[in-house]
Design a protein around this motif. Structure first.
Motif, PDB file in Angstrom:
ATOM      1  N   ALA A   1      -0.979  -1.384 -12.169  1.00 12.56           N
ATOM      2  CA  ALA A   1      -2.294  -0.777 -12.394  1.00 12.56           C
ATOM      3  C   ALA A   1      -3.256  -1.080 -11.255  1.00 12.56           C
ATOM      4  CB  ALA A   1      -2.867  -1.259 -13.724  1.00 12.56           C
ATOM      5  N   GLN A   2      -3.050  -2.199 -10.574  1.00 15.03           N
ATOM      6  CA  GLN A   2      -3.894  -2.553  -9.431  1.00 15.03           C
ATOM      7  C   GLN A   2      -3.744  -1.539  -8.298  1.00 15.03           C
ATOM      8  OE1 GLN A   2      -2.878  -6.563  -8.247  1.00 15.03           O
ATOM      9  NE2 GLN A   2      -2.773  -7.266 -10.359  1.00 15.03           N
ATOM     10  N   LYS A   3      -2.618  -0.820  -8.299  1.00 14.20           N
ATOM     11  CA  LYS A   3      -2.356   0.177  -7.266  1.00 14.20           C
ATOM     12  C   LYS A   3      -2.500   1.609  -7.805  1.00 14.20           C
ATOM     13  CE  LYS A   3      -1.483  -3.068  -4.456  1.00 14.20           C
ATOM     14  NZ  LYS A   3      -2.395  -3.359  -3.327  1.00 14.20           N
ATOM     15  N   GLY A   4      -3.046   1.719  -9.013  1.00 12.84           N
ATOM     16  CA  GLY A   4      -3.216   3.025  -9.613  1.00 12.84           C
ATOM     17  C   GLY A   4      -1.919   3.634 -10.104  1.00 12.84           C
ATOM     18  N   LEU A   5      -0.935   2.784 -10.387  1.00 14.21           N
ATOM     19  CA  LEU A   5       0.373   3.252 -10.835  1.00 14.21           C
ATOM     20  C   LEU A   5       0.651   2.818 -12.265  1.00 14.21           C
ATOM     21  CD1 LEU A   5       2.599   2.410  -7.722  1.00 14.21           C
ATOM     22  CD2 LEU A   5       1.950   4.695  -8.499  1.00 14.21           C
ATOM     23  N   LYS A   6       1.541   3.533 -12.910  1.00 11.54           N
ATOM     24  CA  LYS A   6       2.050   3.165 -14.227  1.00 11.54           C
ATOM     25  C   LYS A   6       3.453   3.730 -14.343  1.00 11.54           C
ATOM     26  CE  LYS A   6       0.994   3.109 -19.187  1.00 11.54           C
ATOM     27  NZ  LYS A   6       2.426   3.160 -19.548  1.00 11.54           N
TER      28      LYS A   6
ATOM     29  N   SER B   1       0.855  -1.180   0.000  1.00 10.81           N
ATOM     30  CA  SER B   1       0.000   0.000   0.000  1.00 10.81           C
ATOM     31  C   SER B   1       0.894   1.234   0.000  1.00 10.81           C
ATOM     32  CB  SER B   1      -0.904   0.005   1.239  1.00 10.81           C
ATOM     33  OG  SER B   1      -1.652   1.202   1.315  1.00 10.81           O
TER      34      SER B   1
ATOM     35  N   CYS C   1       7.343   7.423 -11.425  1.00 17.23           N
ATOM     36  CA  CYS C   1       7.462   5.968 -11.244  1.00 17.23           C
ATOM     37  C   CYS C   1       8.288   5.392 -12.393  1.00 17.23           C
ATOM     38  CB  CYS C   1       6.074   5.325 -11.210  1.00 17.23           C
ATOM     39  SG  CYS C   1       6.081   3.527 -10.947  1.00 17.23           S
TER      40      CYS C   1
ATOM     41  N   ASP D   1       3.521  -3.332 -15.552  1.00 18.26           N
ATOM     42  CA  ASP D   1       2.524  -2.261 -15.568  1.00 18.26           C
ATOM     43  C   ASP D   1       1.119  -2.791 -15.273  1.00 18.26           C
ATOM     44  OD1 ASP D   1       3.694   0.253 -15.848  1.00 18.26           O
ATOM     45  OD2 ASP D   1       3.953   0.043 -17.991  1.00 18.26           O
TER      46      ASP D   1
ATOM     47  N   CYS E   1       0.648   8.606  -3.238  1.00 19.09           N
ATOM     48  CA  CYS E   1       1.478   8.278  -4.398  1.00 19.09           C
ATOM     49  C   CYS E   1       1.043   8.986  -5.668  1.00 19.09           C
ATOM     50  CB  CYS E   1       1.504   6.768  -4.632  1.00 19.09           C
ATOM     51  SG  CYS E   1      -0.080   6.050  -5.124  1.00 19.09           S
ATOM     52  N   GLY E   2      -0.024   9.755  -5.622  1.00 11.39           N
ATOM     53  CA  GLY E   2      -0.506  10.423  -6.820  1.00 11.39           C
ATOM     54  C   GLY E   2       0.485  11.447  -7.343  1.00 11.39           C
TER      55      GLY E   2
END
Length: 265
Positions: A101-106, A70, A79, A97, A74-75
Motif C-alpha cells: 500500500a505504501q507504493k499504491g499497490l494491492k 520504485s 499484481c 498488502d 504501475c497503475g
C-alpha cells in the motif's frame, strides 16, 4: 516482473515456473541493491512477489525491498503474490498488502504452495520425513500449476492461501516475536572437526552473509544481513553447521537435493 526471494530453493522453483509461463522478467530480490531501485514496467506486464514464509510473515528482506523500490507506470497492472510454506501462512499476505500500500499497490490474487519444512532452529521443529516430503512435493506441483493458471489469466479476487488455525495470533503475536528475536546469525557455528572447508555454505547464502576463503572455515558477518533461511545449514555436505544446540540431530533439505534424491531428506 516476478520479484522473488528464496533460501533453500522452494520459492525459486515456483518463481521460475511463473516467469516461464508468463514470459516475464525474473528478479531475485537478494541480488538487488539495498532498498531496491527503480523498475519500469512494460505495457500489460504483471507484478508478482514470491517468497517463503518466515514465522508466519513475509521475510524482512522482502518488505524492506518493497519499501525502497520504485515502480514506474504501475497503475492498472495485475499484481499477485505466491508464498511457499511448510504448513500455513497465517496472515502474511495481509502484511504484504500493508507494505504494498505504501507504493499504491494491492494484490489482485494471492496463493500459497505447501512445500517441505526447512526450519529446524526450535526444539519441536524439523524437516519432514521422506514420505511426507515426497507427498508435499507432489501436491506442490498441483498447487503451483493452479496458481500459474490463474496468474496467466490475470484472475482477480482469488485467495488460495492456507492460513492455518488462529492466523492473526500466528502472524501478529507469535510471528512478530519470532521475527524480532530469532532472525539472527549469532547462534551459527561450525563443527571444525567435521567441516571440510568447501565453501558451499557461503555459496548457498542468498544475502552474501558468510565470508569464506579456500582452506578456512566459514564466518558469519553479524551485520544484520542474515534472514535465517537456513540455506547454509541445509547445503552443508558434512552437516557441520550448527544453530545453537537445536540442529545437531535434525534433517537437511533443499529443493535440488529433493529432486535429485528419492529420499527427499
Amino acid at each position: 516482473m516476478v520479484f522473488y526471494f528464496s533460501g533453500t530453493g522452494n520459492t525459486r522453483w515456483v518463481a521460475e515456473a511463473i516467469a516461464k509461463a508468463t514470459g516475464e522478467r525474473l528478479i531475485p530480490i537478494a541480488n538487488e541493491p539495498d532498498g531496491g531501485r527503480s523498475y519500469t514496467l512494460a505495457e500489460g506486464e504483471r507484478i508478482g512477489f514470491c517468497f517463503p514464509i518466515h514465522g508466519w510473515q513475509p521475510p524482512a528482506i522482502v518488505r524492506k525491498f518493497i519499501g525502497g523500490m520504485s515502480l514506474n507506470s504501475c497503475g492498472g497492472h495485475y499484481c499477485y503474490a505466491v508464498c511457499t510454506c511448510g504448513d500455513n501462512a497465517g496472515k502474511a499476505m495481509d502484511l504484504l498488502d500493508s507494505t504494498l500500500a505504501q507504493k499504491g499497490l494491492k494484490t489482485d490474487s494471492v496463493f500459497s504452495v505447501i512445500m517441505p519444512n526447512t526450519y529446524v532452529c526450535l526444539p519441536f521443529m524439523d524437516t519432514d520425513k521422506p514420505a511426507a516430503a515426497h507427498a508435499k512435493l507432489q501436491n506442490a506441483t498441483m498447487q503451483a500449476n493452479e496458481a500459474i493458471a490463474a496468474i496467466t489469466q490475470r484472475k482477480r479476487g482469488m485467495n488460495k492461501v492456507v492460513t492455518g488455525p488462529l492466523p492473526r495470533l500466528l502472524t501478529y503475536v507469535i510471528g512478530a516475536a519470532f521475527n524480532r528475536r530469532m532472525v539472527t546469525d549469532k547462534p551459527f557455528s561450525v563443527d571444525t572437526g567435521t567441516c571440510i572447508k568447501c565453501g558451499k555454505c557461503a555459496t548457498a547464502c542468498p544475502t552474501g552473509n558468510i565470508a569464506w576463503s579456500a582452506g578456512n572455515t566459514p564466518q558469519w558477518s553479524h551485520t544484520g544481513k542474515c534472514t535465517c533461511c537456513m540455506a547454509c545449514y541445509h547445503h552443508c555436505p558434512q552437516h557441520a553447521i550448527r544453530y545453537g544446540r537445536c540442529t545437531a540431530s535434525k534433517g537437511q533439505y533443499f529443493f535440488g537435493k529433493a529432486q535429485n534424491k528419492e529420499t527427499h531428506t
